[in-house]
Design a protein around this motif. Structure first.
Motif, mmCIF file in Angstrom:
data_model
loop_
_atom_site.group_PDB
_atom_site.id
_atom_site.type_symbol
_atom_site.label_atom_id
_atom_site.label_comp_id
_atom_site.label_asym_id
_atom_site.label_seq_id
_atom_site.Cartn_x
_atom_site.Cartn_y
_atom_site.Cartn_z
ATOM 1 N N PHE A 115 0.852 -1.197 0.000
ATOM 2 C CA PHE A 115 0.000 0.000 0.000
ATOM 3 C C PHE A 115 0.885 1.243 0.000
ATOM 4 C CE2 PHE A 115 0.853 -1.502 4.227
ATOM 5 C CZ PHE A 115 1.203 -0.373 4.948
ATOM 6 N N SER A 116 0.407 2.308 -0.616
ATOM 7 C CA SER A 116 1.194 3.531 -0.701
ATOM 8 C C SER A 116 0.326 4.657 -1.224
ATOM 9 C CB SER A 116 2.398 3.315 -1.625
ATOM 10 O OG SER A 116 3.151 4.500 -1.782
ATOM 11 N N GLU A 117 0.897 5.820 -1.249
ATOM 12 C CA GLU A 117 0.230 6.968 -1.852
ATOM 13 C C GLU A 117 0.618 7.095 -3.322
ATOM 14 O OE1 GLU A 117 -2.048 8.724 -0.249
ATOM 15 O OE2 GLU A 117 -1.699 7.432 1.487
ATOM 16 N N GLU A 118 1.634 6.312 -3.725
ATOM 17 C CA GLU A 118 2.131 6.428 -5.091
ATOM 18 C C GLU A 118 2.537 5.046 -5.585
ATOM 19 O OE1 GLU A 118 5.202 6.723 -7.195
ATOM 20 O OE2 GLU A 118 3.627 7.227 -8.643
ATOM 21 N N ALA A 119 1.852 4.547 -6.621
ATOM 22 C CA ALA A 119 2.016 3.160 -7.073
ATOM 23 C C ALA A 119 3.434 2.855 -7.536
ATOM 24 C CB ALA A 119 1.010 2.849 -8.187
ATOM 25 N N ASN A 120 4.022 3.742 -8.334
ATOM 26 C CA ASN A 120 5.349 3.468 -8.892
ATOM 27 C C ASN A 120 6.406 3.319 -7.808
ATOM 28 O OD1 ASN A 120 4.420 3.513 -11.520
ATOM 29 N ND2 ASN A 120 4.793 5.706 -11.777
ATOM 30 N N THR A 121 6.269 4.115 -6.751
ATOM 31 C CA THR A 121 7.252 4.074 -5.669
ATOM 32 C C THR A 121 7.239 2.723 -4.960
ATOM 33 O OG1 THR A 121 7.013 6.448 -5.292
ATOM 34 C CG2 THR A 121 8.002 5.157 -3.517
ATOM 35 N N VAL A 122 6.047 2.289 -4.571
ATOM 36 C CA VAL A 122 5.946 1.024 -3.847
ATOM 37 C C VAL A 122 6.268 -0.149 -4.760
ATOM 38 C CG1 VAL A 122 3.469 0.694 -4.273
ATOM 39 C CG2 VAL A 122 4.516 -0.334 -2.265
ATOM 40 N N GLU A 123 5.918 -0.031 -6.037
ATOM 41 C CA GLU A 123 6.193 -1.127 -6.970
ATOM 42 C C GLU A 123 7.690 -1.344 -7.118
ATOM 43 O OE1 GLU A 123 4.802 -2.654 -11.395
ATOM 44 O OE2 GLU A 123 4.757 -0.521 -10.933
ATOM 45 N N ARG A 124 8.452 -0.268 -7.282
ATOM 46 C CA ARG A 124 9.908 -0.395 -7.423
ATOM 47 C C ARG A 124 10.535 -0.970 -6.161
ATOM 48 N NH1 ARG A 124 9.389 4.663 -10.065
ATOM 49 N NH2 ARG A 124 9.896 5.733 -8.106
ATOM 50 N N ALA A 125 10.086 -0.475 -5.001
ATOM 51 C CA ALA A 125 10.664 -0.927 -3.731
ATOM 52 C C ALA A 125 10.373 -2.399 -3.468
ATOM 53 C CB ALA A 125 10.126 -0.066 -2.590
ATOM 54 N N ILE A 126 9.105 -2.793 -3.658
ATOM 55 C CA ILE A 126 8.708 -4.181 -3.423
ATOM 56 C C ILE A 126 9.404 -5.117 -4.403
ATOM 57 C CG2 ILE A 126 6.785 -5.807 -3.594
ATOM 58 C CD1 ILE A 126 6.634 -4.334 -1.053
ATOM 59 N N LYS A 127 9.453 -4.728 -5.667
ATOM 60 C CA LYS A 127 10.090 -5.565 -6.681
ATOM 61 C C LYS A 127 11.548 -5.806 -6.334
ATOM 62 C CE LYS A 127 10.833 -5.895 -11.687
ATOM 63 N NZ LYS A 127 10.612 -5.236 -13.004
ATOM 64 N N HIS A 128 12.247 -4.759 -5.920
ATOM 65 C CA HIS A 128 13.665 -4.895 -5.544
ATOM 66 C C HIS A 128 13.820 -5.829 -4.349
ATOM 67 C CE1 HIS A 128 17.233 -3.714 -3.161
ATOM 68 N NE2 HIS A 128 17.812 -3.654 -4.356
ATOM 69 N N ASP A 129 12.974 -5.640 -3.331
ATOM 70 C CA ASP A 129 13.074 -6.467 -2.121
ATOM 71 C C ASP A 129 12.761 -7.934 -2.406
ATOM 72 O OD1 ASP A 129 13.754 -4.264 -0.640
ATOM 73 O OD2 ASP A 129 11.732 -3.887 0.113
ATOM 74 N N LEU A 130 11.763 -8.180 -3.247
ATOM 75 C CA LEU A 130 11.362 -9.558 -3.518
ATOM 76 C C LEU A 130 12.392 -10.290 -4.371
ATOM 77 C CD1 LEU A 130 7.514 -9.185 -4.097
ATOM 78 C CD2 LEU A 130 8.705 -10.046 -2.084
ATOM 79 N N ILE A 131 12.986 -9.601 -5.323
ATOM 80 C CA ILE A 131 14.032 -10.234 -6.129
ATOM 81 C C ILE A 131 15.244 -10.551 -5.261
ATOM 82 C CG2 ILE A 131 15.690 -9.836 -7.996
ATOM 83 C CD1 ILE A 131 13.487 -8.334 -9.475
ATOM 84 N N THR A 132 15.544 -9.652 -4.331
ATOM 85 C CA THR A 132 16.617 -9.913 -3.365
ATOM 86 C C THR A 132 16.282 -11.121 -2.501
ATOM 87 O OG1 THR A 132 17.138 -7.545 -3.277
ATOM 88 C CG2 THR A 132 17.997 -8.926 -1.491
ATOM 89 N N ALA A 133 15.020 -11.211 -2.069
ATOM 90 C CA ALA A 133 14.574 -12.350 -1.251
ATOM 91 C C ALA A 133 14.725 -13.655 -2.026
ATOM 92 C CB ALA A 133 13.127 -12.151 -0.826
ATOM 93 N N GLN A 134 14.382 -13.628 -3.307
ATOM 94 C CA GLN A 134 14.530 -14.828 -4.139
ATOM 95 C C GLN A 134 15.971 -15.319 -4.152
ATOM 96 O OE1 GLN A 134 12.830 -13.250 -7.767
ATOM 97 N NE2 GLN A 134 11.061 -14.594 -7.613
ATOM 98 N N THR A 135 16.893 -14.377 -4.297
ATOM 99 C CA THR A 135 18.316 -14.726 -4.329
ATOM 100 C C THR A 135 18.756 -15.339 -3.001
ATOM 101 O OG1 THR A 135 18.723 -12.896 -5.863
ATOM 102 C CG2 THR A 135 20.633 -13.840 -4.725
ATOM 103 N N HIS A 136 18.364 -14.716 -1.885
ATOM 104 C CA HIS A 136 18.737 -15.219 -0.554
ATOM 105 C C HIS A 136 18.166 -16.611 -0.311
ATOM 106 C CE1 HIS A 136 20.591 -11.513 0.116
ATOM 107 N NE2 HIS A 136 19.716 -10.901 0.920
#
Length: 414
Positions: A115-136
């Motif tokens: 959830f966020s006030e701005e879709a692009n911001t949260v999308e970039r942050a979540i995508k980065h975190d989840l791809i990092t999680a996949q690697t770990h």
């Protein structure tokens, strides 16, 4: 010792409280994802767990450990531990941003409400975190995870639609070039319900189940001709082919097969640039359908050999009785429609065809070895209607029964 016991008890209480809070929170988030609440305030007010969900855009992510079902079959406790560790890694990565909550979904999956006030911001942050999680997760547990996400929605009550889209994308993960992150794209994936084409997928699926190669070829050819005649654009063709591939995948799963056992990829569509290329698509789809038919036949034979063999044995010994698919299904505690499909898959012929062949064999034997009248022979073979017998005899033997009798008499006189 008393102090140690008190500390242990306090730690135990803290753990139990944390577990209880997690259960309460997970139930709340699951209900939100399923569309139980209209507003964030309504959701928060009905739960004892304090949570921040006021925002202008929301999105659901679904996380699936690729081999979780296989792990569950071997050891359910181990599967829960894997899911627990995967959840901890994801939560550790996204909690700093305070823009998402992780919860346990149905079917041994994890859900994430962003959830966020701005879709692009949260999308970039979540995508980065989840791809990092996949690697770990791959490095630590040697487990692959697939992440699917729906579209961002602006209304709290529409979160359920984002979840539906995420699940839709997850079910179609094998069609993504990057299966680690499946992003729902309505234009590329959604089945186009407005396509003005005369096409019924069920006919193709029936042909595949029955391993009727001629019917498969005819159905695929008809589909390709529709694409050519309607001058479909590539995205539309892709959606139509994807729809049929998904139906083939469901057919495999229906027969308890492994969806990953066959390589199914719709990228062939991208290679269609001229009319001649449709021939390649047609050949590819025909071969795929034949392979799926052969595969589910082998799965059925391995899974239910004893049941079908027992039914065949019963038919061979009781063919002269009143037998039907329904009565046999009842006798062997099976659904009649399911038994019909299973019998066709495992024997490559229908129940009625098998029964009639056995009865016809008995008629031929009695005619050649006895002086019984035709009506008596038919009765002993299980036929109550001579007209029906004459029709099925012509169908299976390729000649009329009278012609067959004349042939037998001619052979005897010679």
């Amino acid at each position: 010792q008393r102090i140690k016991d008190e500390i242990d008890e306090e730690i135990k209480n803290i753990i139990n409280t944390a577990k209880k809070n997690n259960l309460v929170r997970d139930k709340l988030l699951l209900d939100i994802g399923n569309g139980k609440y209209i507003t964030a305030n309504e959701a928060i007010s009905t739960s004892s767990y304090e949570i921040q969900l006021e925002a202008t855009c929301y999105c659901i992510y679904i996380v699936e450990v690729e081999k979780i079902k296989q792990i569950v079959e071997v050891n359910q406790v181990e599967a829960k531990l894997v899911l627990f560790y995967v959840r901890n890694i994801i939560e550790d990565l996204i909690q700093d941003n305070q823009i998402a909550y992780v919860y346990e979904e149905e079917d041994m999956r994890l859900g994430i409400i962003a959830f966020s006030e701005e879709a692009n911001t949260v999308e970039r942050a979540i995508k980065h975190d989840l791809i990092t999680a996949q690697t770990h997760i791959k490095e630590i547990f040697n487990q692959d995870i697939c992440i699917a996400c729906g579209s961002f929605v602006s209304s709290f009550q529409d979160i359920k639609h984002s979840k539906e889209q995420a699940l839709y994308a997850l079910r179609r993960k094998h069609l993504f070039s990057n299966r680690q992150l499946c992003i729902y794209n309505q234009g590329a994936l959604e089945e186009n319900k407005n396509l003005n084409i005369d096409w019924d997928t069920s006919r193709l699926l029936t042909a595949v189940e029955e391993r009727d190669i001629d019917a498969i070829v005819n159905q695929v050819k008809y589909l390709i001709n529709e694409m050519i005649d309607k001058e479909m654009e590539k995205p539309t063709m892709h959606a139509l082919v994807v729809h049929n591939l998904l139906e083939l995948r469901k057919l495999i799963l229906k027969h308890n097969g492994d969806e990953h056992s066959l390589s199914i990829n719709a990228n062939i569509i991208s290679n269609i640039n001229k009319k001649e290329d449709f021939t390649l698509l047609e050949e590819w789809l025909v071969k795929l359908c034949i392979r799926v038919g052969q595969y589910i036949s082998e799965v059925a034979k391995q899974a239910y050999p004893s049941s079908i063999n027992e039914i065949k044995k019963y038919i061979n010994e009781h063919f002269f009785e009143e037998l039907s698919l329904k009565s046999m299904a009842s006798m062997f505690y099976m659904n009649s429609a399911y038994l019909g499909r299973l019998f066709k898959i495992t024997t490559n012929q229908s129940f009625n065809d098998y029964l009639n062949k056995r009865r016809i064999s008995e008629v031929k034997k009695l005619y050649a070895s006895s002086n019984l009248k035709i009506n008596e022979i038919l009765h002993r073979a299980g036929y109550n209607s001579s007209d029906y017998f004459y029709r099925v005899f012509k169908k299976h033997e390729g000649l009329n029964f009278s012609e067959y009798c004349e042939k037998i008499r001619s052979n005897i006189s010679n």
